[in-house]
Design an enzyme around this catalytic site. Structure first.
Site, PDB file in Angstrom:
ATOM      1  N   GLU A   1       0.804  -1.221   0.000  1.00  0.00           N
ATOM      2  CA  GLU A   1       0.000   0.000   0.000  1.00  0.00           C
ATOM      3  C   GLU A   1       0.839   1.275   0.000  1.00  0.00           C
ATOM      4  OE1 GLU A   1      -4.010  -1.448   2.252  1.00  0.00           O
ATOM      5  OE2 GLU A   1      -2.357  -0.991   3.585  1.00  0.00           O
TER       6      GLU A   1
HETATM    7  C1  TNX Z   1      -4.360  -4.056   5.043  1.00  0.00           C
HETATM    8  S1  TNX Z   1      -2.577  -6.399   4.714  1.00  0.00           S
HETATM    9  C2  TNX Z   1      -3.059  -3.802   5.455  1.00  0.00           C
HETATM   10  C3  TNX Z   1      -2.797  -3.503   6.876  1.00  0.00           C
HETATM   11  C4  TNX Z   1      -4.083  -3.364   7.652  1.00  0.00           C
HETATM   12  C5  TNX Z   1      -5.027  -4.474   7.262  1.00  0.00           C
HETATM   13  C6  TNX Z   1      -6.281  -4.507   8.072  1.00  0.00           C
HETATM   14  C7  TNX Z   1      -1.616  -5.300   4.359  1.00  0.00           C
HETATM   15  C8  TNX Z   1      -0.422  -5.717   3.690  1.00  0.00           C
HETATM   16  N1  TNX Z   1      -1.947  -4.036   4.671  1.00  0.00           N
HETATM   17  O1  TNX Z   1      -2.022  -2.330   6.990  1.00  0.00           O
HETATM   18  O2  TNX Z   1      -3.789  -3.433   9.016  1.00  0.00           O
HETATM   19  O3  TNX Z   1      -5.357  -4.349   5.912  1.00  0.00           O
HETATM   20  O4  TNX Z   1      -7.049  -5.639   7.803  1.00  0.00           O
END
Ligand code: TNX
Length: 439
Positions: free
Chosen positions: A257
């Site tokens: 992300e």
């Molecule tokens: C997505 S999973 C994210 C996390 C959040 C999570 C909550 C991922 C690689 N990134 O930063 O905590 O969703 O479900």
């Protein structure tokens, strides 16, 4: 005649042949163990008959897993009792059988993690992935950049108390895990999810002013300032120290992300990270976004969201670690009535955690290194909530990771239900799912 107890092992072994009788195990006597040839890695053979208990394996891990099986053959919570006669041949399906704990959003102590390590070991899990940094907090001492913990370590979601592990505490945890054949995989999440670092050092920001601390639960995703030379020195220092205190072969670079990093910058930064990790003699692990850029073998792409990105990583020689949100995310609600938890990947009930196959379509079994459950902690701030979200789903994932592919939910349900007595004996406040009866 003593009734022969039913055998309810979790995870299920590859071969289980019950005999007719029980051996009264005093708990004092030695189990006969030997290391020999002809075993798969971490595999073992266990025989219980009128002469007692004997265990053979090709390595120490195999003997350890055989002992975990012996513990499950005894009455829940006891070190002595009748052990049913049995012949077991067993070895794991996947090499990586893990759990991730996000200690950045909310901090959990070394003792809290040690308790989870005990439970993981009893389920034949062998990787502890620690999500050590995020927007809301920095949890590991870096001696060359002390404000990471002095400032970044002080915050957590919602103004909760922060915290961090000193390098000595981290080493203690690594050793505790190793005694249970569990490898610690540390994650430092760059270039996104990096606000705690940006809040700790003004010079890491393009403006020269420290970022405001972030303690919310939405996706904030501050990104590293990749035009600044100091950023690359900073990241090098962090990973050099992390490699030095991490005996295991894996370093997890996060890389998920990175919404505020330009694609072309991301495409330079991730391969550079892989070189940095490789220069420390380690293998890079990253979230599935790393499949979108140039990778080389060995690397591990942790599939959480996008199977296409996992396939793209595999096409470049990376292995895939299966953590799809809809099956392996331990922060998702169990059902629509849940009091807390995330919902973006849907409700993950016990059946969803169990009834799936970790090999994504189009990939071969050998492309997949294993399975990992992930507990994100935006909404998990106590050990009670942690237990409740993790168990029994992690027991399901342990079987997905260990047992042969021909599993069935119908056959598993009564076994998991009986397994609840073991979780009770261990003092685990697990979720008594209405999908089945519990002791
Ligand atoms: C997505 S999973 C994210 C996390 C959040 C999570 C909550 C991922 C690689 N990134 O930063 O905590 O969703 O479900």
């Amino acid at each position: 005649m003593v009734a022969v107890p039913e055998i309810y092992l979790v995870p299920a072994p590859t071969v289980l042949e019950p005999g007719d009788g029980v051996y009264p195990f005093s708990g004092e006597e030695e189990i006969r163990t030997s290391i020999g040839e002809g075993f798969l890695p971490e595999g073992y053979r266990l025989d219980v008959d009128e002469t007692g208990v004997s265990l053979q394996a090709g390595d120490e891990a195999g003997l350890f897993y055989g002992l975990q099986t012996v513990r499950q053959l005894l009455p829940p919570g006891s070190a002595a009792g009748d052990i049913p006669f049995v012949h077991i041949e067993d070895a794991p399906r996947f090499a990586w059988r893990g759990a991730m704990f996000d200690v950045a959003r909310h901090f959990f102590s070394v003792e809290d993690l040690e308790r989870q390590l005990d439970l993981m070991a009893a389920h034949k899990l062998n990787r502890l992935h620690l999500h050590l940094t995020d927007d809301q907090g920095w949890r590991i001492e870096i001696q060359s950049w002390p404000d990471l913990t002095a400032i970044g370590g002080a915050t957590a979601v919602g103004g909760a108390e922060g915290g961090f592990y000193t390098q000595v505490e981290y080493a203690r945890l690594v050793e505790y895990a190793a005694e249970r054949h569990i490898v610690v995989v540390p994650e430092i999440d760059f270039p996104g999810h990096s606000n705690a670092a940006l809040a700790s050092y003004p010079e890491l920001n393009e403006s020269g002013v420290a970022a405001e601390p972030f303690t919310g639960t939405t996706m904030h995703s501050a990104s590293l300032w990749l035009d600044g030379e100091v950023t690359w020195e900073f990241v090098t220092d962090v990973w050099t120290e992390m490699a030095a205190i991490t005996p295991g072969p894996y370093l997890h670079v996060g890389a998920d992300e990175a919404i505020n990093t330009a694609e072309e910058d991301y495409a330079v930064f991730v391969p550079w990270l892989q070189d940095l990790v490789a220069a420390q003699g380690k293998t890079m692990v990253g979230w599935d976004e790393i499949g979108t850029v140039a990778l080389r073998s060995p690397a591990v792409a942790q599939q959480w969201q996008d199977a296409d990105r996992a396939r793209a990583a595999a096409a470049q020689g990376a292995q895939v670690l299966a953590s799809p949100g809809e099956h392996a995310y331990l922060d998702m609600v169990y059902d629509a009535d849940a009091e807390y938890g995330q919902i973006w990947a849907g409700a993950v009930n016990v059946e969803a955690a169990y009834d799936w196959d970790p090999v994504p379509e189009g990939l071969a079994e050998s492309d997949v290194i294993g399975v990992e459950g992930a507990l994100w902690t935006e909404h998990i701030d106590t050990v009670e909530k942690l237990d409740f979200m993790v168990w029994p789903r992690l027991a399901c994932l342990a079987e997905v990771a260990w047992s042969p592919a021909d599993r069935s939910w119908e056959e598993f349900m009564p076994r998991l239900s009986w397994h609840g007595a073991r979780l009770d004996a261990a003092g685990v406040g697990y979720y008594r799912s209405p999908e089945m009866e519990w002791p």
